[in-house]
Design a protein around this motif. Structure first.
Motif, PDB file in Angstrom:
ATOM      1  N   CYS A  13       0.822  -1.175  -0.142  1.00  0.00           N
ATOM      2  CA  CYS A  13       0.015   0.128   0.192  1.00  0.00           C
ATOM      3  C   CYS A  13       1.050   1.208  -0.079  1.00  0.00           C
ATOM      4  O   CYS A  13       1.971   1.269   0.600  1.00  0.00           O
ATOM      5  CB  CYS A  13      -0.903  -0.101   1.089  1.00  0.00           C
ATOM      6  SG  CYS A  13      -1.914   1.523   1.443  1.00  0.00           S
ATOM      7  N   CYS A  27      -4.370  -0.046  -0.070  1.00  0.00           N
ATOM      8  CA  CYS A  27      -5.247  -1.173   0.641  1.00  0.00           C
ATOM      9  C   CYS A  27      -6.618  -0.671   0.880  1.00  0.00           C
ATOM     10  O   CYS A  27      -6.860   0.401   0.610  1.00  0.00           O
ATOM     11  CB  CYS A  27      -4.536  -1.776   1.921  1.00  0.00           C
ATOM     12  SG  CYS A  27      -4.583  -0.258   3.278  1.00  0.00           S
ATOM     13  N   HIS A  29      -8.320  -0.541   3.370  1.00  0.00           N
ATOM     14  CA  HIS A  29      -8.537   0.483   4.593  1.00  0.00           C
ATOM     15  C   HIS A  29      -8.159   1.720   4.283  1.00  0.00           C
ATOM     16  O   HIS A  29      -8.754   2.720   4.471  1.00  0.00           O
ATOM     17  CB  HIS A  29      -7.831  -0.039   5.741  1.00  0.00           C
ATOM     18  CG  HIS A  29      -7.699   1.012   6.754  1.00  0.00           C
ATOM     19  ND1 HIS A  29      -8.726   1.263   7.686  1.00  0.00           N
ATOM     20  CD2 HIS A  29      -6.745   1.888   7.348  1.00  0.00           C
ATOM     21  CE1 HIS A  29      -8.379   2.099   8.674  1.00  0.00           C
ATOM     22  NE2 HIS A  29      -7.352   2.460   8.540  1.00  0.00           N
ATOM     23  N   CYS A  30      -6.964   1.929   3.511  1.00  0.00           N
ATOM     24  CA  CYS A  30      -6.427   3.251   3.230  1.00  0.00           C
ATOM     25  C   CYS A  30      -7.315   3.942   2.230  1.00  0.00           C
ATOM     26  O   CYS A  30      -7.383   5.103   2.290  1.00  0.00           O
ATOM     27  CB  CYS A  30      -4.819   3.269   2.943  1.00  0.00           C
ATOM     28  SG  CYS A  30      -3.854   2.739   4.174  1.00  0.00           S
ATOM     29  N   ARG A  32     -10.388   3.197   2.023  1.00  0.00           N
ATOM     30  CA  ARG A  32     -11.669   4.134   2.697  1.00  0.00           C
ATOM     31  C   ARG A  32     -11.071   5.485   3.277  1.00  0.00           C
ATOM     32  O   ARG A  32     -12.142   5.997   3.693  1.00  0.00           O
ATOM     33  CB  ARG A  32     -12.386   2.986   3.648  1.00  0.00           C
ATOM     34  CG  ARG A  32     -12.967   1.805   2.612  1.00  0.00           C
ATOM     35  CD  ARG A  32     -13.669   1.113   3.558  1.00  0.00           C
ATOM     36  NE  ARG A  32     -12.774   0.360   4.639  1.00  0.00           N
ATOM     37  CZ  ARG A  32     -12.147  -0.973   4.429  1.00  0.00           C
ATOM     38  NH1 ARG A  32     -12.303  -1.327   3.106  1.00  0.00           N
ATOM     39  NH2 ARG A  32     -11.413  -1.518   5.273  1.00  0.00           N
ATOM     40  N   GLU A  33     -10.137   5.449   3.853  1.00  0.00           N
ATOM     41  CA  GLU A  33      -9.668   6.725   4.481  1.00  0.00           C
ATOM     42  C   GLU A  33      -9.181   7.941   3.752  1.00  0.00           C
ATOM     43  O   GLU A  33      -8.800   8.814   4.235  1.00  0.00           O
ATOM     44  CB  GLU A  33      -8.417   6.226   5.550  1.00  0.00           C
ATOM     45  CG  GLU A  33      -8.961   5.459   6.491  1.00  0.00           C
ATOM     46  CD  GLU A  33      -9.975   5.811   7.566  1.00  0.00           C
ATOM     47  OE1 GLU A  33      -9.609   7.075   7.975  1.00  0.00           O
ATOM     48  OE2 GLU A  33     -10.918   5.399   7.864  1.00  0.00           O
ATOM     49  N   ASN A  81      -6.377  10.663   4.854  1.00  0.00           N
ATOM     50  CA  ASN A  81      -5.420   9.984   4.348  1.00  0.00           C
ATOM     51  C   ASN A  81      -4.741  10.793   3.001  1.00  0.00           C
ATOM     52  O   ASN A  81      -3.576  10.747   2.742  1.00  0.00           O
ATOM     53  CB  ASN A  81      -5.399   8.622   3.833  1.00  0.00           C
ATOM     54  CG  ASN A  81      -4.279   7.794   3.478  1.00  0.00           C
ATOM     55  OD1 ASN A  81      -3.240   7.642   4.267  1.00  0.00           O
ATOM     56  ND2 ASN A  81      -4.554   6.979   2.332  1.00  0.00           N
TER      57      ASN A  81
END
Length: 237
Positions: A13, A27, A29-30, A32-33, A81
């Motif tokens: 990522c 990735c 999670h990142c 979505r952030e 992010n």
């Protein structure tokens, strides 16, 4: 050979150590952030708008402040992010981020882009370029031009005098400080004459820097100017 390299150095990522399916990716999670801008946006700066307005609708800022450029788009909201990514490019020597960032900008900026455009970065003063070792806007502009097959004009504009950092300054002070701070290059500026230019910067806050650069492009003879930034700062609700 490629498969061996992938086994030894699997894709990771852009902002964490999680493994990804491809290079230069985020990735789950990142992703979505990261506040990507989608849907209805301000036609002058790319800020997301609420509701089902007209495609040429404007945000409150762009209705209040006259923009010298014709259209503008941004790929991300400056927060979460996205802020980490911008700071990584700007201050963390993460020039590897320019390639994926340019892909996001090309997607967001599709309404501004046509084969005949030229891509021009917002310049910075030579002292700042030495301190950082590069101009992040020029790196983004080069990646956007390469990704879209556009003409890249890196030396069209100059910043003869060093302006102070404007973090925390009012909108009025930003515009006053940057008035006349950007100029056409004495010889290379003419390269933009008669052409449609897309001005590239990393972040739009008040728009003062982009306005000064747009005026300089018109002084150099540009036929039309649009702006494309990686991120747009939004006012807190």
């Amino acid at each position: 050979m490629q498969s061996v390299v992938r086994l030894v150095y699997p894709p990771q990522c852009l902002t964490c150590d999680a493994m990804t399916d491809a290079d230069f990716a985020l990735c789950g999670h990142c992703w979505r952030e990261t506040p990507f801008i989608t849907g209805l946006v301000c036609d002058a700066c790319g800020l997301p708008l609420v509701g089902e307005g007209h495609p040429t609708s404007l945000c409150d800022d762009c209705m209040t402040v006259a923009r010298p450029w014709s259209q503008g788009r941004s790929a991300l909201l400056y927060g979460g992010n996205a802020r980490r990514l911008v700071l990584g490019l700007k201050h963390g020597d993460r020039t590897d981020l320019a390639q994926p960032m340019a892909t996001w900008m090309l997607s967001a900026g599709a309404p501004l882009l046509s084969p005949d455009i030229c891509v021009v970065p917002v310049p910075n003063h030579w002292s700042r370029r030495i301190a950082r070792r590069y101009n992040q806007s020029a790196i983004l502009a080069k990646a956007v031009a390469r990704g879209g097959g556009f003409t890249f004009l890196p030396r069209t504009l100059i910043r003869p005098s060093k302006t102070p950092l404007l973090d925390g300054h009012s909108r009025e002070n930003r515009f006053a400080t940057l008035l006349g701070a950007i100029e056409p290059h004495p010889t290379r500026g003419k390269e933009v004459a008669g052409r449609k230019a897309v001005l590239i910067d990393d972040v739009m806050t008040s728009g003062a820097t982009l306005a000064a650069a747009t005026v300089a492009l018109f002084q150099a003879g540009a036929a039309e100017v649009s702006v494309l930034t990686l991120a747009r700062v939004a006012k807190a609700p």
